[in-house]
Motif scaffolding. Structure first.
Motif, PDB file in Angstrom:
ATOM      1  N   ASP A 109       0.992  -1.142  -0.165  1.00 31.94           N
ATOM      2  CA  ASP A 109      -0.067  -0.095  -0.293  1.00 31.94           C
ATOM      3  C   ASP A 109       0.723   1.185   0.103  1.00 31.94           C
ATOM      4  O   ASP A 109       2.722   1.428   0.152  1.00 31.94           O
ATOM      5  CB  ASP A 109      -0.715   0.814   0.870  1.00 31.94           C
ATOM      6  CG  ASP A 109      -1.297  -0.891   1.250  1.00 31.94           C
ATOM      7  OD1 ASP A 109      -2.593  -1.183   0.084  1.00 31.94           O
ATOM      8  OD2 ASP A 109      -2.141  -1.375   2.155  1.00 31.94           O
ATOM      9  N   TYR A 110       0.180   2.717  -0.154  1.00 34.56           N
ATOM     10  CA  TYR A 110       1.016   3.691  -0.576  1.00 34.56           C
ATOM     11  C   TYR A 110       0.756   4.160   1.111  1.00 34.56           C
ATOM     12  O   TYR A 110       0.130   3.962   1.460  1.00 34.56           O
ATOM     13  CB  TYR A 110      -0.011   4.278  -0.770  1.00 34.56           C
ATOM     14  CG  TYR A 110      -0.177   3.778  -2.470  1.00 34.56           C
ATOM     15  CD1 TYR A 110       1.119   3.698  -3.004  1.00 34.56           C
ATOM     16  CD2 TYR A 110      -1.073   3.855  -2.730  1.00 34.56           C
ATOM     17  CE1 TYR A 110       0.828   3.031  -4.648  1.00 34.56           C
ATOM     18  CE2 TYR A 110      -0.984   3.415  -3.844  1.00 34.56           C
ATOM     19  CZ  TYR A 110      -0.466   3.513  -5.456  1.00 34.56           C
ATOM     20  OH  TYR A 110      -0.657   2.709  -6.054  1.00 34.56           O
ATOM     21  N   GLY A 111       1.942   4.493   2.083  1.00 34.75           N
ATOM     22  CA  GLY A 111       1.989   4.639   3.613  1.00 34.75           C
ATOM     23  C   GLY A 111       3.247   4.390   4.024  1.00 34.75           C
ATOM     24  O   GLY A 111       4.457   4.058   3.535  1.00 34.75           O
ATOM     25  N   TRP A 112       3.102   5.218   5.437  1.00 38.59           N
ATOM     26  CA  TRP A 112       4.277   3.469   6.216  1.00 38.59           C
ATOM     27  C   TRP A 112       3.592   3.454   7.410  1.00 38.59           C
ATOM     28  O   TRP A 112       2.543   3.525   8.450  1.00 38.59           O
ATOM     29  CB  TRP A 112       5.168   5.411   6.471  1.00 38.59           C
ATOM     30  CG  TRP A 112       6.671   3.995   7.175  1.00 38.59           C
ATOM     31  CD1 TRP A 112       7.089   4.731   8.702  1.00 38.59           C
ATOM     32  CD2 TRP A 112       7.356   3.789   6.753  1.00 38.59           C
ATOM     33  NE1 TRP A 112       8.244   4.307   8.505  1.00 38.59           N
ATOM     34  CE2 TRP A 112       8.684   3.518   7.137  1.00 38.59           C
ATOM     35  CE3 TRP A 112       7.719   2.639   5.545  1.00 38.59           C
ATOM     36  CZ2 TRP A 112       9.935   2.695   7.135  1.00 38.59           C
ATOM     37  CZ3 TRP A 112       8.744   2.213   5.347  1.00 38.59           C
ATOM     38  CH2 TRP A 112      10.179   1.780   5.958  1.00 38.59           C
ATOM     39  N   ASP A 130      -5.275   4.023  -2.598  1.00 38.75           N
ATOM     40  CA  ASP A 130      -5.608   5.086  -3.634  1.00 38.75           C
ATOM     41  C   ASP A 130      -4.541   5.827  -3.494  1.00 38.75           C
ATOM     42  O   ASP A 130      -4.332   6.670  -2.650  1.00 38.75           O
ATOM     43  CB  ASP A 130      -7.123   5.880  -3.689  1.00 38.75           C
ATOM     44  CG  ASP A 130      -7.405   6.468  -4.672  1.00 38.75           C
ATOM     45  OD1 ASP A 130      -6.676   7.699  -5.043  1.00 38.75           O
ATOM     46  OD2 ASP A 130      -8.804   6.699  -4.724  1.00 38.75           O
ATOM     47  N   TRP A 131      -3.189   6.073  -4.589  1.00 36.17           N
ATOM     48  CA  TRP A 131      -2.709   7.396  -4.846  1.00 36.17           C
ATOM     49  C   TRP A 131      -3.619   8.235  -5.175  1.00 36.17           C
ATOM     50  O   TRP A 131      -2.697   9.587  -4.342  1.00 36.17           O
ATOM     51  CB  TRP A 131      -0.979   7.003  -5.869  1.00 36.17           C
ATOM     52  CG  TRP A 131      -0.448   7.844  -5.815  1.00 36.17           C
ATOM     53  CD1 TRP A 131       0.108   8.523  -6.749  1.00 36.17           C
ATOM     54  CD2 TRP A 131       0.957   7.728  -4.694  1.00 36.17           C
ATOM     55  NE1 TRP A 131       1.056   8.902  -6.767  1.00 36.17           N
ATOM     56  CE2 TRP A 131       1.279   9.361  -5.292  1.00 36.17           C
ATOM     57  CE3 TRP A 131       0.874   7.595  -3.838  1.00 36.17           C
ATOM     58  CZ2 TRP A 131       2.309   9.460  -4.547  1.00 36.17           C
ATOM     59  CZ3 TRP A 131       1.633   8.149  -3.242  1.00 36.17           C
ATOM     60  CH2 TRP A 131       2.781   9.169  -2.799  1.00 36.17           C
ATOM     61  N   PRO A 132      -4.053   9.094  -5.798  1.00 30.56           N
ATOM     62  CA  PRO A 132      -3.898  10.300  -5.371  1.00 30.56           C
ATOM     63  C   PRO A 132      -5.130  10.462  -4.520  1.00 30.56           C
ATOM     64  O   PRO A 132      -4.896  11.587  -3.754  1.00 30.56           O
ATOM     65  CB  PRO A 132      -5.555  10.515  -7.220  1.00 30.56           C
ATOM     66  CG  PRO A 132      -4.661   9.756  -7.820  1.00 30.56           C
ATOM     67  CD  PRO A 132      -4.324   8.223  -6.878  1.00 30.56           C
ATOM     68  N   GLU A 137      -5.066  13.731   0.293  1.00 26.71           N
ATOM     69  CA  GLU A 137      -5.860  13.545   2.292  1.00 26.71           C
ATOM     70  C   GLU A 137      -4.816  13.335   3.152  1.00 26.71           C
ATOM     71  O   GLU A 137      -4.302  14.140   4.457  1.00 26.71           O
ATOM     72  CB  GLU A 137      -6.476  12.618   1.948  1.00 26.71           C
ATOM     73  CG  GLU A 137      -7.879  12.997   1.430  1.00 26.71           C
ATOM     74  CD  GLU A 137      -8.836  11.267   1.358  1.00 26.71           C
ATOM     75  OE1 GLU A 137      -7.968  10.409   2.131  1.00 26.71           O
ATOM     76  OE2 GLU A 137      -9.152  11.857   0.386  1.00 26.71           O
ATOM     77  N   ARG A 138      -2.739  12.948   2.158  1.00 28.57           N
ATOM     78  CA  ARG A 138      -1.868  13.263   3.872  1.00 28.57           C
ATOM     79  C   ARG A 138      -1.236  13.816   3.312  1.00 28.57           C
ATOM     80  O   ARG A 138      -0.552  13.886   3.967  1.00 28.57           O
ATOM     81  CB  ARG A 138      -1.391  11.489   3.295  1.00 28.57           C
ATOM     82  CG  ARG A 138      -2.774  10.598   3.874  1.00 28.57           C
ATOM     83  CD  ARG A 138      -2.643   9.816   4.750  1.00 28.57           C
ATOM     84  NE  ARG A 138      -3.527   8.777   5.108  1.00 28.57           N
ATOM     85  CZ  ARG A 138      -4.770   8.454   4.913  1.00 28.57           C
ATOM     86  NH1 ARG A 138      -5.372   9.980   4.672  1.00 28.57           N
ATOM     87  NH2 ARG A 138      -5.212   7.610   4.793  1.00 28.57           N
ATOM     88  N   VAL A 155      -4.345  25.035  -3.694  1.00 26.74           N
ATOM     89  CA  VAL A 155      -4.664  24.006  -2.942  1.00 26.74           C
ATOM     90  C   VAL A 155      -5.344  23.262  -3.614  1.00 26.74           C
ATOM     91  O   VAL A 155      -5.163  21.717  -4.072  1.00 26.74           O
ATOM     92  CB  VAL A 155      -3.223  24.187  -2.164  1.00 26.74           C
ATOM     93  CG1 VAL A 155      -3.341  22.555  -1.545  1.00 26.74           C
ATOM     94  CG2 VAL A 155      -2.243  24.776  -2.198  1.00 26.74           C
ATOM     95  N   GLU A 156      -6.360  23.196  -2.860  1.00 26.58           N
ATOM     96  CA  GLU A 156      -7.515  22.989  -2.718  1.00 26.58           C
ATOM     97  C   GLU A 156      -8.732  22.186  -3.866  1.00 26.58           C
ATOM     98  O   GLU A 156      -8.665  20.916  -4.525  1.00 26.58           O
ATOM     99  CB  GLU A 156      -8.831  23.213  -1.966  1.00 26.58           C
ATOM    100  CG  GLU A 156      -8.000  23.108  -0.019  1.00 26.58           C
ATOM    101  CD  GLU A 156      -9.322  24.350   0.532  1.00 26.58           C
ATOM    102  OE1 GLU A 156      -9.847  24.586   0.007  1.00 26.58           O
ATOM    103  OE2 GLU A 156      -8.891  24.301   1.976  1.00 26.58           O
ATOM    104  N   ALA A 157      -8.280  23.340  -4.930  1.00 25.23           N
ATOM    105  CA  ALA A 157      -8.819  22.931  -6.528  1.00 25.23           C
ATOM    106  C   ALA A 157      -8.323  21.524  -6.970  1.00 25.23           C
ATOM    107  O   ALA A 157      -8.394  21.259  -6.992  1.00 25.23           O
ATOM    108  CB  ALA A 157      -8.664  24.053  -6.991  1.00 25.23           C
ATOM    109  N   LEU A 158      -6.551  21.478  -6.685  1.00 24.62           N
ATOM    110  CA  LEU A 158      -5.462  21.085  -8.098  1.00 24.62           C
ATOM    111  C   LEU A 158      -6.278  19.688  -7.115  1.00 24.62           C
ATOM    112  O   LEU A 158      -5.887  18.375  -7.469  1.00 24.62           O
ATOM    113  CB  LEU A 158      -4.420  21.558  -6.831  1.00 24.62           C
ATOM    114  CG  LEU A 158      -3.411  20.683  -7.448  1.00 24.62           C
ATOM    115  CD1 LEU A 158      -2.930  20.388  -9.364  1.00 24.62           C
ATOM    116  CD2 LEU A 158      -1.783  20.710  -7.487  1.00 24.62           C
ATOM    117  N   ALA A 159      -5.736  19.536  -5.752  1.00 26.58           N
ATOM    118  CA  ALA A 159      -6.491  18.173  -4.869  1.00 26.58           C
ATOM    119  C   ALA A 159      -7.178  17.837  -4.931  1.00 26.58           C
ATOM    120  O   ALA A 159      -7.593  16.121  -5.587  1.00 26.58           O
ATOM    121  CB  ALA A 159      -6.460  18.301  -2.774  1.00 26.58           C
TER     122      ALA A 159
END
Length: 267
Positions: A109-112, A130-132, A137-138, A155-159
């Motif tokens: 998975d993505y993360g640690w 889910d990578w995007p 979110e992280r 930034v919120e629109a890009l996210a």
């Protein structure tokens, strides 16, 4: 005066002769320790250095060039001392090959398995598939909360648009996580990766940051190999995260960098 616990001196087999502060300890206290028998090591103290030790061990298992871990306990790690030298083009090429090899192994998975921090900036590493969504979110949205309203909105629109901009399920590569040129040390023998902030994610994250605060020798890219199509478009999206970290840690002098990266990302 010794800067190591007495029991650790016993383990090392020699008492401390000298201790000198080292530069580069923005997120921890670094000291060059010379033992009476002539050996040298680096002692690093800080609230998350034991997590760093676990990251270095994970990287070493994948044959990444990292300093040898001599000791780890809560708040203190000891590493082999790497005497800096000017890198040649072959050293950069070899580093590219080594990083590519580390990135070639896939996690689940993505993360640690644990969270981390850059000083006061906390990193949520909760794993996800889910990578995007992970990058949104992280990484981006937690750092957008305290931004000026116009920048926060961008930034919120890009996210929100990341599912259209980032691959949904790139291979979860083990990332160094803070790979700028200042976290690469070259000795006469080779290059080493230091000060990791590991998690699993898109390998392009490491490559994007390496080009943000410095310029690797062109032979690095020949050693690493060909990048995926669209990497140029994704680069500013990945560079935005460390830029936001620097903005929060070091102030408004980084606001222009954040704005430039948003412009490059078309956000």
């Amino acid at each position: 005066m010794s800067t190591l616990p007495d029991p650790l001196e016993d383990v090392l087999g020699s008492p401390v002769a000298t201790s000198e502060p080292l530069s580069g300890g923005d997120l921890g206290e670094l000291s060059l320790i010379t033992l009476r028998d002539g050996r040298q090591l680096v002692a690093k103290r800080g609230p998350v250095v034991d997590a760093e030790a676990r990251m270095l061990s994970a990287m070493a298992l994948l044959n990444a060039p990292v300093p040898r871990l001599l000791h780890a306990e809560k708040g203190l790690i000891c590493l082999e001392y790497l005497k800096p030298a000017e890198p040649g083009t072959r050293a950069w090429r070899d580093l590219g090959q080594a990083l590519s090899q580390m990135h070639s192994w896939a996690g689940q998975d993505y993360g640690w398995r644990e969270d981390y921090a850059f000083g006061t900036v906390r990193l949520d590493n909760t794993p996800g598939s889910d990578w995007p969504a992970f990058w949104s979110e992280r990484r981006l949205l937690p750092l957008a909360e305290d931004l000026p309203a116009p920048i926060r909105a961008r930034v919120e629109a890009l996210a929100a648009d990341l599912p259209n901009r980032l691959p949904a399920d790139p291979k979860p590569a083990l990332l160094h996580g803070d790979l700028w040129t200042g976290n690469v040390i070259f000795t006469e023998a080779q290059g080493y990766l230091i000060d990791p902030a590991c998690y699993y994610g898109d390998a392009e994250v490491d490559l994007a940051m390496l080009s943000l605060f410095g310029t690797p020798d062109p032979t690095f890219w020949r050693g690493y190999g060909r990048l995926s199509a669209g990497s140029d478009e994704r680069r500013p999206i990945y560079q935005l995260f460390p830029a936001l970290v620097h903005l929060q840690l070091f102030g408004d002098s980084y606001q222009g960098l954040v704005t430039r990266l948003l412009d490059e990302a078309g956000a």
